[in-house]
Design a protein around this motif. Sequence first.
Motif, PDB file in Angstrom:
ATOM      1  N   SER A 196       0.840  -1.189   0.000  1.00 58.60           N
ATOM      2  CA  SER A 196       0.000   0.000   0.000  1.00 58.60           C
ATOM      3  C   SER A 196       0.875   1.239   0.000  1.00 58.60           C
ATOM      4  CB  SER A 196      -0.930   0.021   1.211  1.00 58.60           C
ATOM      5  OG  SER A 196      -1.631   1.254   1.283  1.00 58.60           O
ATOM      6  N   HIS A 201      -5.615  -0.640   2.857  1.00 55.50           N
ATOM      7  CA  HIS A 201      -6.571  -1.112   1.855  1.00 55.50           C
ATOM      8  C   HIS A 201      -6.777  -2.618   2.073  1.00 55.50           C
ATOM      9  CE1 HIS A 201      -6.406   2.675  -0.420  1.00 55.50           C
ATOM     10  NE2 HIS A 201      -5.091   2.652  -0.232  1.00 55.50           N
ATOM     11  N   CYS A 236     -11.614  -2.945  -3.251  1.00 56.50           N
ATOM     12  CA  CYS A 236     -11.019  -2.710  -1.943  1.00 56.50           C
ATOM     13  C   CYS A 236     -12.092  -2.970  -0.895  1.00 56.50           C
ATOM     14  CB  CYS A 236     -10.506  -1.277  -1.836  1.00 56.50           C
ATOM     15  SG  CYS A 236      -9.858  -0.875  -0.198  1.00 56.50           S
TER      16      CYS A 236
END
Length: 300
Positions: A196, A201, A236
């Motif tokens: 990330s 996420h 996500c």
Amino acid sequence: MRHNRRLRWAAVPIAATLSLVLAGCTQAQLNGFLPGFVEGEAPVTNHTERVSGLWVTSWIVLLVVGVVTWGLTIWAVIAYRRRKGQTGLPVQLRYNMPIEVFYTVIPLILVLGFFAFTARDQQAIEQRFAEGEIDVKIEAIAKQWAWDFNYVDEDVYSAGIQAQLDEGGPAGSVKQEELPTLVLPVGAKVEIALESRDVIHSFWVVDFLYKKDMFPGKTNYMSFIPEREGTYAGKCAELCGEYHSLMLFNVEVVSQSEYDDYIDSLRAAGYEGQLSSEYDRNQNLPGTGAPELSEEHAGE
């Protein structure tokens, strides 16, 4: 004898009914209505049947517990109801040792059982392939609010953008052709390194029945074998800001020849090399090597 005979006669129609109902179940019903299962086709990955098996078995056990609990509740209501002519409260019992033991032992067995089977399946799913066994290495990089994919061994990459609304389509629809797309060869041993660039996420391919969080500064891994060609929606699964709902992507599982052609197309388009941490928004945070202010300038 008469009581046992009644139980046998009651069990016959129940067993026949269950056999008939289960025989008529579709593949989706047998797998607990989870996504990713199609009649007569292979599961999406080598892990999806394991996940669905844990899910379905857990529900069967819980439904049995529910039926027993509802049955005992209804029986108590009927057996100990107030009869005509009765007044006051029935005789109060302080405790019943067999029932107390039953209510303690059975939940303990259930909790230990769920824990043991969950730990067993989690260990199998989380097991990474040995270094020499991996066919395809991917680095998936999450960012607000899109995805980048590095094809590590091939030294090419695909940079994604946030989902774009399709003004000409149904309300709320997005342009599927512009979504970030991860292409994988069917039957290959795949390892995805999850990174990330900014906030937490979560990498979730819905039909894979599996998701994993992505933390800034920490690498997580997913290891699996895609077993059925097709296009699978991903998103996500961790609230990550204003446009979280548009942080979408697709996974395309294709034949080896189609995968090779896709890699060649990325190389021909100039997407050679790897996207790295130079775009990481968190590089200037304390503890990441950013220069610190001197004491005389700290108060300015």
